[in-house]
Design an enzyme around this catalytic site. Sequence first.
Site, short mmCIF file in Angstrom:
data_model
loop_
_atom_site.label_atom_id
_atom_site.label_comp_id
_atom_site.label_asym_id
_atom_site.label_seq_id
_atom_site.Cartn_x
_atom_site.Cartn_y
_atom_site.Cartn_z
N LYS A 86 0.87 -1.19 0.00
CA LYS A 86 0.00 0.00 0.00
C LYS A 86 0.90 1.24 0.00
O LYS A 86 1.81 1.37 0.84
CB LYS A 86 -0.87 -0.04 1.25
CG LYS A 86 -2.17 0.71 1.14
CD LYS A 86 -2.98 0.38 2.38
CE LYS A 86 -4.28 1.09 2.44
NZ LYS A 86 -4.90 0.97 3.76
O1 G3P Z 1 -8.86 2.20 4.51
C1 G3P Z 1 -8.57 3.49 4.94
C2 G3P Z 1 -9.09 3.72 6.29
O2 G3P Z 1 -8.41 2.94 7.23
C3 G3P Z 1 -9.16 5.12 6.72
O3 G3P Z 1 -10.33 5.21 7.46
O4 G3P Z 1 -11.87 6.06 9.10
O5 G3P Z 1 -9.42 6.61 9.25
O6 G3P Z 1 -10.83 7.64 7.49
P1 G3P Z 1 -10.62 6.44 8.37
#
Ligand code: G3P
Length: 220
Positions: A86
Amino acid sequence: MKFFLDTADINDIKEAASWGAIQGVTTNPSLYARTGGKLADFHDHIKKICEIVDGPVSAETVAENRDDMVADGLELSKIAPNVVVKIPTTVEGLAATHTLSAKGVNVNMTLCFTVPQAILAARAGARYISPFIGRYDDISEDGIEHLSEIVQAINNYDFGHPVEIIAASIRSANHVTQAALMGVDIATVPFPVLEKMVNHPLTTNGLDRFMADWEKVKNA
Ligand code: G3P
């Protein structure tokens, strides 16, 4: 639509895998930190996840320049055949993706927010592109609308290699519904969202009614 679990928590991964609910996992540095993980254990941790999940497991590089990202990515890709590296959608990230994909390493370009970023990621050779929904909602923009533009744009072209979109930064079952209605390939969801996707009050209520009626049958 395939579902990936957006977590580094081994117990949650085992549980979701036991439901037959997940076809992959995405992790990031924040998610690994949340498990209390140490740097020295990171590769072993990813290896464990790869053994549980029969599908792509994204492991994020924390390197900041292209050469280090490539070196890190090559190391990560040796952990297991289902590791996907990633990489953030930046200039250095594109350059690293270009090099790694030419070496046959699957890359998931993350932190993607716009149509131009998504097309650049695909052109650089990314196998997966992760547009973030919730982070747009956080700044009072419509994350689903941005996702829809990216899906439409990517579907307009043949990049000469498979490209799948992973709807990321998902905060609700409704995000998943909206992404599925636009035909997004994959949604990566946190475990609490996966639970909400399964549970519905009418299902619970319907089950309660069946059980109450079955008591009557048993006592008849
Ligand atoms: O897959 C990306 C994710 O982990 C980010 O999520 O909720 O931190 O915006 P968030």
